[in-house]
Design a protein around this motif. Structure first.
Motif, short mmCIF file in Angstrom:
data_model
loop_
_atom_site.label_atom_id
_atom_site.label_comp_id
_atom_site.label_asym_id
_atom_site.label_seq_id
_atom_site.Cartn_x
_atom_site.Cartn_y
_atom_site.Cartn_z
N ALA A 172 -38.75 -42.80 90.11
CA ALA A 172 -39.19 -41.89 91.16
C ALA A 172 -38.91 -40.44 90.78
O ALA A 172 -39.76 -39.56 90.96
N ASP A 173 -37.71 -40.19 90.25
CA ASP A 173 -37.37 -38.83 89.85
C ASP A 173 -38.22 -38.37 88.66
O ASP A 173 -38.61 -37.20 88.58
N ARG A 174 -38.50 -39.29 87.75
CA ARG A 174 -39.34 -38.94 86.60
C ARG A 174 -40.75 -38.58 87.06
O ARG A 174 -41.36 -37.62 86.56
N ALA A 175 -41.26 -39.33 88.01
CA ALA A 175 -42.59 -39.04 88.55
C ALA A 175 -42.59 -37.69 89.27
O ALA A 175 -43.57 -36.93 89.17
N LEU A 176 -41.50 -37.38 89.97
CA LEU A 176 -41.38 -36.10 90.66
C LEU A 176 -41.33 -34.96 89.67
O LEU A 176 -41.95 -33.91 89.88
N MET A 177 -40.60 -35.15 88.58
CA MET A 177 -40.51 -34.12 87.55
C MET A 177 -41.88 -33.85 86.94
O MET A 177 -42.26 -32.69 86.70
N ILE A 178 -42.64 -34.90 86.68
CA ILE A 178 -43.99 -34.75 86.13
C ILE A 178 -44.88 -34.00 87.10
O ILE A 178 -45.70 -33.15 86.72
N ARG A 179 -44.71 -34.26 88.40
CA ARG A 179 -45.50 -33.56 89.40
C ARG A 179 -45.15 -32.08 89.44
O ARG A 179 -46.04 -31.22 89.52
N TYR A 180 -43.85 -31.77 89.40
CA TYR A 180 -43.45 -30.36 89.37
C TYR A 180 -43.99 -29.66 88.12
O TYR A 180 -44.43 -28.52 88.17
N GLU A 181 -43.95 -30.36 87.00
CA GLU A 181 -44.45 -29.78 85.75
C GLU A 181 -45.94 -29.47 85.86
O GLU A 181 -46.40 -28.42 85.39
N ALA A 182 -46.69 -30.36 86.49
CA ALA A 182 -48.13 -30.14 86.67
C ALA A 182 -48.38 -28.93 87.58
O ALA A 182 -49.29 -28.13 87.33
N ILE A 183 -47.56 -28.78 88.61
CA ILE A 183 -47.69 -27.63 89.51
C ILE A 183 -47.43 -26.34 88.74
O ILE A 183 -48.19 -25.36 88.85
N LEU A 184 -46.36 -26.32 87.95
CA LEU A 184 -46.00 -25.12 87.20
C LEU A 184 -47.08 -24.74 86.19
O LEU A 184 -47.46 -23.57 86.08
N LYS A 185 -47.59 -25.73 85.47
CA LYS A 185 -48.64 -25.45 84.49
C LYS A 185 -49.91 -24.97 85.16
O LYS A 185 -50.57 -24.04 84.68
N SER A 186 -50.26 -25.57 86.28
CA SER A 186 -51.49 -25.20 86.98
C SER A 186 -51.42 -23.77 87.50
O SER A 186 -52.37 -22.99 87.36
#
Length: 205
Positions: A172-186
Motif C-alpha cells: 500500500a505504501d509503495r503504491a502511494l509512493m508511486i502515486r506521489y511520484e506521478a503527481i510530482l512528475k506531472s
C-alpha cells in the motif's frame, strides 16, 4: 519549475526583451537551483537533501558564489533598466536564507512560504524584469503558479518520507509512493511545457 515560472512571467509582458528573459532565468538558476539548495543542505534539520556528498565548506562556497553571481547580474539590470526589481530581490534574498536555513525556529520553512517565495515571486520577477511594473493579470498568473507549487511541495514531503523507508515499505505504501511520484512528475513537466509553449508562442507570434 522555478526557471519556468520566470519565463511565464516574462512572456506576459507586451514587449519582450530576450536578454532579460535569459538573465532572469539565469539569476534564478544560480540563486535557487544552486544557492538555495546548497543552503538547504546546510540548514536542514532532517535528512540532508544531498546527503554527505558535499562538506560544509563546499556548500557555503557553492551558496556564496552562486548567490553573489546571481545578485551581480540582477544588479546590472536593476541599475540600468528595472529598479523596481530590487523589491523582489530583497524579499527573495530573505527567503533564500530564512526558508532554507530554517531561521526563526523554522517559521518561514512552511509549505505556504515555499509557494510564495518559489512560485509566486518568480513569476512577478520575470514580468518586472521586462516592464519594471506589475499588472493585475500577472498577479493572477503568479497566484496560479503558487498553487501549483503548493501542490508540488505537499506531494513532495510524504514522497520523500516514503522513499527514505527504502525496501521496508508494504504494498500500500509503495503504491502511494508511486502515486506521489506521478503527481510530482506531472506538475513539474506540466509547468516546464507550459513555459516552453508560451515562449514558442512569443517566438513565432
Amino acid at each position: 519549475m522555478v526557471v519556468s515560472f520566470t519565463v511565464i512571467g516574462s512572456v506576459l509582458a507586451p514587449d519582450l526583451h530576450w536578454d532579460r528573459v535569459i538573465a532572469i532565468a539565469f539569476i534564478y538558476f544560480l540563486g535557487l537551483g544552486i544557492g538555495a539548495h546548497a543552503l538547504d543542505a546546510l540548514g536542514s534539520k532532517a535528512k540532508k537533501p544531498w546527503g554527505d556528498v558535499f562538506g560544509k565548506r563546499q556548500l557555503w562556497l557553492m551558496a556564496g558564489c552562486s548567490l553573489a553571481a546571481a545578485y551581480l547580474v540582477a544588479a546590472y539590470f536593476m541599475v540600468r533598466f528595472v529598479p523596481n526589481l530590487i523589491f523582489i530581490a530583497l524579499v527573495e534574498g530573505f527567503f533564500v536564507f530564512a526558508y532554507n536555513l530554517e531561521w526563526f525556529d523554522g517559521r518561514y520553512h512552511t509549505d505556504g512560504w515555499f509557494a510564495f517565495s518559489w512560485g509566486f515571486l518568480p513569476v512577478l520577477a520575470g514580468y518586472v524584469m521586462q516592464t519594471n511594473t506589475l499588472s493585475v493579470a500577472v498577479i493572477a498568473v503568479a497566484l496560479s503558479m503558487a498553487l501549483f507549487s503548493l501542490v508540488e511541495i505537499k506531494a513532495s514531503r510524504p514522497y520523500k518520507a516514503l522513499k527514505q523507508c527504502g525496501g521496508g515499505l508494504g504494498d500500500a505504501d509503495r503504491a502511494l509512493m508511486i502515486r506521489y511520484e506521478a503527481i510530482l512528475k506531472s506538475i513539474s513537466l506540466g509547468v516546464i511545457v507550459l513555459g516552453m509553449g508560451l515562449l514558442l508562442f512569443r517566438v513565432f507570434d
